[in-house]
Design a protein around this motif. Structure first.
Motif, PDB file in Angstrom:
ATOM      1  N   ALA A 140     -25.336 -52.169 -18.715  1.00  0.00           N
ATOM      2  CA  ALA A 140     -26.773 -52.193 -18.996  1.00  0.00           C
ATOM      3  C   ALA A 140     -27.216 -53.492 -19.640  1.00  0.00           C
ATOM      4  N   ARG A 141     -26.298 -54.169 -20.336  1.00  0.00           N
ATOM      5  CA  ARG A 141     -26.650 -55.436 -20.997  1.00  0.00           C
ATOM      6  C   ARG A 141     -26.041 -56.636 -20.273  1.00  0.00           C
ATOM      7  N   ALA A 142     -25.861 -56.529 -18.981  1.00  0.00           N
ATOM      8  CA  ALA A 142     -25.216 -57.581 -18.198  1.00  0.00           C
ATOM      9  C   ALA A 142     -25.930 -58.915 -18.392  1.00  0.00           C
ATOM     10  N   GLU A 143     -25.139 -59.977 -18.476  1.00  0.00           N
ATOM     11  CA  GLU A 143     -25.697 -61.315 -18.707  1.00  0.00           C
ATOM     12  C   GLU A 143     -24.953 -62.329 -17.859  1.00  0.00           C
ATOM     13  N   GLY A 144     -25.597 -63.463 -17.624  1.00  0.00           N
ATOM     14  CA  GLY A 144     -24.967 -64.561 -16.921  1.00  0.00           C
ATOM     15  C   GLY A 144     -24.100 -65.384 -17.864  1.00  0.00           C
ATOM     16  N   LEU A 145     -23.362 -66.335 -17.306  1.00  0.00           N
ATOM     17  CA  LEU A 145     -22.449 -67.139 -18.112  1.00  0.00           C
ATOM     18  C   LEU A 145     -23.202 -68.015 -19.111  1.00  0.00           C
ATOM     19  N   ASP A 146     -24.253 -68.697 -18.667  1.00  0.00           N
ATOM     20  CA  ASP A 146     -25.009 -69.570 -19.562  1.00  0.00           C
ATOM     21  C   ASP A 146     -25.621 -68.770 -20.711  1.00  0.00           C
ATOM     22  N   ALA A 147     -26.150 -67.594 -20.380  1.00  0.00           N
ATOM     23  CA  ALA A 147     -26.753 -66.746 -21.413  1.00  0.00           C
ATOM     24  C   ALA A 147     -25.698 -66.281 -22.407  1.00  0.00           C
ATOM     25  N   ALA A 148     -24.507 -65.972 -21.917  1.00  0.00           N
ATOM     26  CA  ALA A 148     -23.434 -65.534 -22.810  1.00  0.00           C
ATOM     27  C   ALA A 148     -23.014 -66.651 -23.746  1.00  0.00           C
ATOM     28  N   ALA A 149     -22.927 -67.883 -23.230  1.00  0.00           N
ATOM     29  CA  ALA A 149     -22.552 -69.022 -24.070  1.00  0.00           C
ATOM     30  C   ALA A 149     -23.607 -69.265 -25.138  1.00  0.00           C
ATOM     31  N   ALA A 150     -24.879 -69.207 -24.760  1.00  0.00           N
ATOM     32  CA  ALA A 150     -25.955 -69.403 -25.740  1.00  0.00           C
ATOM     33  C   ALA A 150     -25.938 -68.301 -26.791  1.00  0.00           C
ATOM     34  N   ARG A 151     -25.666 -67.065 -26.366  1.00  0.00           N
ATOM     35  CA  ARG A 151     -25.609 -65.950 -27.319  1.00  0.00           C
ATOM     36  C   ARG A 151     -24.466 -66.125 -28.312  1.00  0.00           C
ATOM     37  N   GLU A 152     -23.275 -66.475 -27.809  1.00  0.00           N
ATOM     38  CA  GLU A 152     -22.131 -66.639 -28.704  1.00  0.00           C
ATOM     39  C   GLU A 152     -22.374 -67.767 -29.694  1.00  0.00           C
ATOM     40  N   LEU A 153     -22.955 -68.866 -29.233  1.00  0.00           N
ATOM     41  CA  LEU A 153     -23.239 -69.976 -30.136  1.00  0.00           C
ATOM     42  C   LEU A 153     -24.273 -69.570 -31.172  1.00  0.00           C
ATOM     43  N   PRO A 165     -15.585 -70.297 -31.176  1.00  0.00           N
ATOM     44  CA  PRO A 165     -16.464 -69.130 -31.058  1.00  0.00           C
ATOM     45  C   PRO A 165     -16.557 -68.683 -29.604  1.00  0.00           C
ATOM     46  N   GLY A 166     -16.545 -67.389 -29.402  1.00  0.00           N
ATOM     47  CA  GLY A 166     -16.611 -66.874 -28.043  1.00  0.00           C
ATOM     48  C   GLY A 166     -16.466 -65.371 -28.015  1.00  0.00           C
ATOM     49  N   GLY A 167     -16.411 -64.839 -26.821  1.00  0.00           N
ATOM     50  CA  GLY A 167     -16.275 -63.401 -26.653  1.00  0.00           C
ATOM     51  C   GLY A 167     -16.414 -63.045 -25.191  1.00  0.00           C
ATOM     52  N   PHE A 168     -16.364 -61.750 -24.913  1.00  0.00           N
ATOM     53  CA  PHE A 168     -16.440 -61.288 -23.537  1.00  0.00           C
ATOM     54  C   PHE A 168     -17.879 -61.310 -23.029  1.00  0.00           C
ATOM     55  N   VAL A 169     -18.026 -61.614 -21.750  1.00  0.00           N
ATOM     56  CA  VAL A 169     -19.332 -61.587 -21.108  1.00  0.00           C
ATOM     57  C   VAL A 169     -19.762 -60.136 -20.942  1.00  0.00           C
ATOM     58  N   ARG A 170     -20.983 -59.853 -21.329  1.00  0.00           N
ATOM     59  CA  ARG A 170     -21.470 -58.478 -21.279  1.00  0.00           C
ATOM     60  C   ARG A 170     -21.727 -58.029 -19.842  1.00  0.00           C
ATOM     61  N   SER A 171     -21.433 -56.754 -19.588  1.00  0.00           N
ATOM     62  CA  SER A 171     -21.703 -56.160 -18.282  1.00  0.00           C
ATOM     63  C   SER A 171     -22.448 -54.853 -18.498  1.00  0.00           C
TER      64      SER A 171
END
Length: 264
Positions: free
Chosen positions: A61-74, A53-59
């Motif tokens: 208006a919805r920019a997110e950090g790496l940890d937040a992106a990993a938690a979101r994808e999971l 599971p995974g995807g691109f890190v958002r940039s």
């Protein structure tokens, strides 16, 4: 030239575009076997193949950090809200950036390792055809970042390499940290903890030696004062219940039997 002038004249289009993605190696124990969460790709490239599971890190208006992106994808694949992943251990694993790892463009993936004792049935995200907890033993991993010929569930991109690295990280961390308790319920018996080690390591352990080693490590586990509702396998007294102690690092470490032989 001052910093403001430099930034005003800076042209990001002068450089080749690079996308940043997240891939998550999510592990859990189901029916006494180590499982990894996989999603079957529903869109090109490599449509139909199974992937982490995974995807691109958002940039933007919805920019997110790496940890937040990993938690979101999971969270998107497991159905567990990102703010409710407190029982999930999540840590950064490694970065993968081979030039041709993704046919679309230059993509650098930051991989994360996650594990927890109980995870719900997965829910396929918007770009996935299916999602499933899959026994690691069914993926034909060679230990060198590839799959054996004839393995039916082929992994997309370089995910066999990422999964292999994640498994080795998890197995190593069980040697020198207390993270094995993350696979357990809040209260557990020493045999249940041993089962975690045997499942993740893929090696059988001597019950008496394991029990002695665990209790000899300061802060690894602490007694609850209670006992399990069920007796031992051979009809003996009910096993004592323990909870995770306050230790983060184990000293002495609990080495895999195969590693002990190497050190000798």
């Amino acid at each position: 030239m001052g910093e403001e002038e430099f930034l005003a004249a800076y042209d990001p289009l002068a450089y080749d575009p690079v996308a940043v993605a997240i891939d998550v190696v999510a592990l859990t124990i189901r029916d006494g076997a180590l499982h990894v969460l996989l999603v079957r790709r529903g869109v090109p490239p490599q449509e139909g193949r199974w992937a982490l599971p995974g995807g691109f890190v958002r940039s933007g208006a919805r920019a997110e950090g790496l940890d937040a992106a990993a938690a979101r994808e999971l969270a998107e694949e497991t159905g567990v809200r990102a703010d409710a992943l407190d029982r999930v251990h999540l840590e950064q694993l490694a970065a993968y950036g081979a030039p041709e790892r993704d046919p679309r463009m230059r993509v650098v993936s930051i991989a994360y390792l996650a594990f927890a004792p109980e995870m719900p049935e997965p829910e396929a995200g918007s770009d996935a055809a299916d999602a499933a907890w899959t026994p690691v033993s069914a993926l034909g991993l060679t230990g060198h970042g590839s799959q054996r010929p004839g393995t039916t569930r082929r992994l997309a991109f370089d995910h066999a390499t990422i999964l292999t690295d994640g498994l080795e990280r998890a197995r190593s961390k069980l040697e020198y940290t207390a993270l094995a308790t993350t696979f357990c319920a809040p209260e557990f018996t020493i045999p249940e903890l041993r089962a975690v080690y045997e499942t993740v390591w893929g090696e059988e352990l001597h019950a008496g030696n394991f029990h002695r080693k665990v209790l000899s490590v300061p802060g690894f586990v602490e007694s609850t004062g209670g006992t399990s509702e069920r007796g031992g396998r051979r009809g003996g007294p009910r096993p004592r219940l323990y909870r995770a102690g306050d230790a983060r690092l184990l000293h002495p470490a609990l080495l895999r039997p195969s590693r002990e032989e190497e050190i000798r």
